[in-house]
Design an enzyme around this catalytic site. Structure first.
Site, mmCIF file in Angstrom:
data_model
loop_
_atom_site.group_PDB
_atom_site.id
_atom_site.type_symbol
_atom_site.label_atom_id
_atom_site.label_comp_id
_atom_site.label_asym_id
_atom_site.label_seq_id
_atom_site.Cartn_x
_atom_site.Cartn_y
_atom_site.Cartn_z
ATOM 1 N N TYR A 291 96.512 -52.651 20.117
ATOM 2 C CA TYR A 291 96.643 -51.204 19.872
ATOM 3 C C TYR A 291 98.097 -50.800 20.064
ATOM 4 O O TYR A 291 98.763 -51.228 21.017
ATOM 5 C CB TYR A 291 95.767 -50.422 20.854
ATOM 6 C CG TYR A 291 95.966 -48.922 20.785
ATOM 7 C CD1 TYR A 291 95.163 -48.132 19.969
ATOM 8 C CD2 TYR A 291 96.966 -48.298 21.529
ATOM 9 C CE1 TYR A 291 95.349 -46.755 19.886
ATOM 10 C CE2 TYR A 291 97.156 -46.924 21.457
ATOM 11 C CZ TYR A 291 96.352 -46.158 20.633
ATOM 12 O OH TYR A 291 96.549 -44.806 20.557
ATOM 13 N N GLU B 235 99.434 -43.774 14.980
ATOM 14 C CA GLU B 235 98.550 -44.642 15.765
ATOM 15 C C GLU B 235 98.051 -45.788 14.891
ATOM 16 O O GLU B 235 97.502 -45.567 13.811
ATOM 17 C CB GLU B 235 97.355 -43.843 16.290
ATOM 18 C CG GLU B 235 96.405 -44.679 17.143
ATOM 19 C CD GLU B 235 95.148 -43.914 17.519
ATOM 20 O OE1 GLU B 235 94.820 -43.853 18.708
ATOM 21 O OE2 GLU B 235 94.491 -43.375 16.601
#
Length: 432
Positions: A153, A241
């Protein structure tokens, strides 16, 4: 009871919102969800990434089955992923009204892509994030499917606490990052970026190492991190993101999925990006309201709420509900209001067949109550208002506003306070 109304407003207002903002420190994670006005399809975000040198899967976009089939053949990939393009999550588990299950399909046979696209395009896809009737699919993305050896991530976001951008990463990607931060906070890593200096090489390499990339992949991941930061600056993003930022068996670092939040205040210099905004899935009334700088969220009741300020709007909805009524909408005028906006707001409210009464609740601070009163009287006359109208005004120039309303000769019901206004609006419907 009141809480349910607020939750409806929040749910509707945040529909289509992009990724959650994360403000992370060593020990905790706080989440703030932001409303997003600019909505981009997945392929549009990936195109922006491509233009900044970020590595994404090869893909094509098609709006008909024959083009989708040709795209699959041009890719020449071992495996192909076909994705329906709508502004909602949960596509993989969605259902089409054509009978096809799933808005995301994998296949190793390019000839199947045309058949699948034929059952997607022009049909409505229903997921956990769409309305009950679903959303009609107008385009599909035909992309190369890549195996993922490992998922991480990575995000860049604006953090008030740091007065600038912050990089956030975790070796645990492809899952709910809030859950990772809650259960294993030691796997969340943060790097504060100097807005003037940008991402330094040592910061990018350190983050790549924290994400678990090793050997040549560490340098490759660091390069992708710097390119993502370049994109972040170039498009005036408030957040980029990537989940997951993956590693393939062939030794390639790829951004498999990305969500981008944009700074609405930068629209004047990001015209090309904002021109991509797909409004076709938005509620037509909400879209029309936005043209006049009005914030509108439709609800299921019959009392229209016409207010200034989101907090006042929710309080108005709650007190209507408390006194046995049901709000038909959440309409926020905001500040700097002109008579024309008031008029357009009334047009939106009266166009809703569910509306049986209108409650105006204005607290004049920077808003001049006299402007509101003039807008109300003009709208009532020109639109030939047929439903009861209850008005509560307080604040700047309120006496002048009350004089305008009282001398108008219009059947406007004046209210002393918010509770009085709610009771009178509910009573007006009961009398009909």
């Amino acid at each position: 009871m009141a809480a349910s109304i607020v939750s409806q407003i929040v749910a509707r207002g945040l529909r289509g919102a992009s990724a959650k903002h994360l403000f992370l420190d060593k020990f905790k994670c706080a989440r703030v969800s932001s409303r997003r006005w600019l909505n981009l399809q997945e392929y549009q975000s990936k195109k922006l990434m491509q233009e900044s040198g970020v590595t994404v899967q090869r893909f094509y976009v098609a709006d008909n089955a024959p083009d989708a089939l040709q795209a699959a053949k041009r890719l020449g990939a071992k495996e192909i992923v076909l994705k329906a393009q709508i502004l909602a999550g949960g596509r993989g588990k969605g259902v089409f009204d054509s009978g096809l299950k799933g808005g995301v399909h994998l296949t190793k046979d390019p000839s199947v892509v045309g058949e699948l696209a034929n059952k997607m395009l022009g049909y409505s896809l229903t997921t956990k994030q769409t309305p009950k009737e679903g959303v009609k699919v107008k385009t599909v993305m035909v992309a190369e499917a890549l195996d993922i050896t490992r998922e991480t991530y990575f995000a860049i976001l604006m953090d008030r606490a740091c007065n600038g951008p912050v990089m956030v990463g975790s070796p645990q990607g492809g899952m709910d990052i809030e859950e990772v931060a809650d259960k294993t906070p030691e796997l969340i890593f943060k790097e504060v970026v100097d807005i003037f200096e940008g991402v330094r090489d040592d910061q990018a390499l350190r983050m790549a190492a924290h994400l678990g990339f090793k050997g040549p992949l560490e340098r490759q991941a660091a390069d992708q991190i710097k390119r993502l930061y370049d994109l972040f600056l170039k498009v005036d993003a408030t957040q980029v993101e990537v989940n997951p930022l993956g590693e393939t068996p062939e030794g390639q670092v790829v951004c498999f999925d990305a969500k981008i939040n944009f700074d609405d205040n930068a629209e004047f210099r990001q015209k090309a990006v904002f021109a991509l905004d797909d409004m076709s899935e938005s509620d037509p009334t909400e879209t029309e309201a936005a043209k006049w700088d009005l914030k509108y969220i439709g609800l299921d009741g019959n009392i229209a709420c016409f207010v200034n300020g989101a907090g006042l709007a929710m309080a108005t909805c709650d007190i209507i509900d408390l006194h046995g009524g049901k709000p038909a909408n959440f309409l926020d005028l905001g500040g700097g209001v002109k008579e024309k906006q008031v008029y357009e707001a009334f047009k939106l409210l009266t166009a809703d067949p569910k509306v049986e009464a209108i409650l105006v609740n204005i607290f004049g601070g920077i808003v001049n109550c006299a402007i509101i009163a003039n807008g109300i009287t003009k709208a009532c006359r020109e639109l030939e208002l047929k439903v009861p109208l209850v008005v509560r005004l307080e604040g700047t120039n309120v006496q002048e506003a009350k004089r305008i309303l009282s001398e108008s000769g219009l059947p406007i019901v004046a209210a002393n306070d918010l509770e009085d206004a709610a009771k009178k609006a509910v009573a007006a419907i009961a009398k009909k």
